[in-house]
Design an enzyme around this catalytic site. Sequence first.
Site, PDB file in Angstrom:
ATOM      1  N   GLU A  87     -29.460 -75.475 -52.750  1.00  0.00           N
ATOM      2  CA  GLU A  87     -28.678 -74.507 -51.973  1.00  0.00           C
ATOM      3  C   GLU A  87     -28.675 -73.106 -52.590  1.00  0.00           C
ATOM      4  O   GLU A  87     -28.675 -72.118 -51.864  1.00  0.00           O
ATOM      5  CB  GLU A  87     -27.222 -74.986 -51.806  1.00  0.00           C
ATOM      6  N   HIS A 156     -17.892 -83.880 -46.665  1.00  0.00           N
ATOM      7  CA  HIS A 156     -18.804 -83.505 -45.580  1.00  0.00           C
ATOM      8  C   HIS A 156     -18.060 -83.179 -44.294  1.00  0.00           C
ATOM      9  O   HIS A 156     -18.616 -83.295 -43.219  1.00  0.00           O
ATOM     10  CB  HIS A 156     -19.789 -84.660 -45.290  1.00  0.00           C
TER      11      HIS A 156
END
Lengths: 353, 93, 332
Positions: A87, A156
Amino acid sequence: MTTPATTQAVENPTDGPGGAADGGTDDSRELTYAESVRETLGDLMAADERVFLMGEDIGVYGGAFGVTTGLLERFGRERVRDTPISEIAIVGAGVGAALCGLRPIVELQFSDFVTCAMDQIVNQAAKIHFMLGGAAQVPLVIRAPAGSGTGAAAQHSQSLEAWFAHVPGIKVVMPATPADAMGLLRAAVADPNPVLVLEHKLLYKQKGVVSRGHHVPLGTAEVRRRGTDLTIVATSVMVGKAVAAAEELAAEGIDVTVVDPRTITPLDETTILTEVAATGKALLVQEAPRTAGFVAEIAARIAESDTFHTLKAPLVRLCGLDVPMAYAPELEKASVPQIPDIVGAARQLAKGD
Amino acid sequence: MPEVPIRMPKMSMTMEEGEFGSWMIAVGDTITKGQPVAVVMTDKVEMEVESEVEGTVTRLTAQEGDTIAVGGELGYVDSAEDEGLGDLSDLLG
Amino acid sequence: MRDLAKDPDLARQALETMWTARRFEEAVDQLFARGLMHGTMHLSIGQEASATGTCLALRPDDLITSTHRGHSHCVAKGADLTRMMAELLAKDSGYCRGRGGSMHIADVATGNLGANGIVGGGIPIAVGAALAQKITGSGKVVVSFFGDGAANEGAFHEAANLAAVWELPVVFVCENNHYGMSMAADEAFAIENISARAGAYGFPGVTVDGNDLQAVYEMVSSAAERARAGRGPTLVENVTYRWKGHSKSDKNLYRTREEIAAWQERDPITRFEDAVRKAGSLTDPDITAARKAATDAVREAIRTANAAAPAPATREVLLDAVYATEPTGVPA
């Protein structure tokens, strides 16, 4: 859930700058939110070779939520770039490419993974234009699926818009309909600043009326439904729930306005204050946990403005519980506002109990 | 040869003044650039002041216990002409 | 590959650049000590050959990203000294209009995408810039400067790997000056040479005496050629030393005066001057003239910058500075 889409068609989608340049065809098609994003990504890449995509599993896999399906085949590996699980590098490379004049649209597989890339988003992308005295800009778009309801559990399922609302230099949008997903993405890519696009996972399969090339200017709220008894301001997946709640309440003779800010920052304060002043009662709804969530900012803006004097009752916030998102379906549902919760809160506010 | 001041240096982001401790040199000494010449106290820590110039010490005015602002003068050096930047005072009108 | 010491023009250019970087840092040191500069400064005195040798190996339109210790990179890449000094003196005419300060100086026009206040923060950005060069076929190369400390940041690892798998035209230049802030490199690494990490990601890495201008120049030149030819990244580890503390608050408790003095004996600039004298390309008066030109340039920059107006401090100016307003031109 067709109500928001119907309302959308009735209200006439806002046409902003660039609206004249869009396809402009009156094709009232129905697309899902995911299909709208996919079509727009494709249109943007076809129109401008500087636009390209980067992210994990966006190529062959088609994206974790299928949003980018087919784009690799159409545009090739140079423009639809699968990345390693990195990321920091995904966002950072996006910053560097944007600095050099390209128009990257990067995808974080889940918005929760912003944490892995925070330095590049907050300390780099958001600040470079300011720190360099205006000598450079970072026209980077970061798209990410957000929110709960899929059993993905605590790491999540978050709604983190408040974090970025608090960082000057980045803009944040939360499209609630397929048409807005299209229009806000278009505006985001045209904007010379970094823009975070938070797409609620539960909305991907939602259908709505769209017209190709639709553009929604950043910083413009949409009044989904206008009533007289109270004003609900809701974001993202809560917009549809608020509209459904409003339909139920209409049967009881309670007439509800629903405002969708659409852009978190910059916030369309004027529309919100006007609609709240018109009814004198405000119910602010978000999925994210209550404490320091974004609707607290909306509440503060109402309270510190002249609209305060129009209030007939204290402001009400209806938010997610201050808990990490649990796994079990019933726990998950109990953690965030549902339609009956909105109905109950609105009824109470309307009746003045 | 120009007489150049030895100044109380700013030694941290927030320092505004320091307390003079002691001299490590005497009048008449030849000193070199970078040589430690005095000890001062700031933020409860003792720090060494280094000379910014090469030359001969002419006057030492600061005394133990004196509180002197950052940039303030502690003593003076007859600075040898060298290819360095010099005192910079002439540029700071 | 040219021999810098033997070529009179290059030798003069190299000397002037290194002396300018040195004098600039000395000036900052003095002005800060006087209380005329805000914040803190991270000085690169002692590391001039790394910055200069690297930038001499690049073309004028190649790009760099820099670090919090970036003044010498900036100077070596051709920045305007007055605008640099003005930024540090918080003037409106500074590179960042007084909004960035020492750690955020950039000169986009000369290919300097900016210093960075986050250790390792610029490395993924450099990789993105290299990606842009590959996508557009510009033929340009990007140098990513970073220190030994940054080689332990996740950003370095992710960026190095991505550059390797996509074969991007980037040269990673690690300035190993033996200390992060106060932690010695041999305590922060279980490996001997940071250049070994390149192999872990699948590209060449080499350790160089970072105080040897010619060695740095040669190694970065080969790496740049490799990148330009589409063969991907290289890691060049320039071993060097900073004479001054990490920042202006550093009390140097973690190293000895003797160690500092030993490195000061091996001054990269005087070392190159010796090489030039030996090669006979410049005379002593030439060398003195190069030093003087650098000193005069820095003094002039101070004079001009100091006389300039400070950055205006109004609410409107600040709020207007946050967002860019010109649209990107992507058809919306």
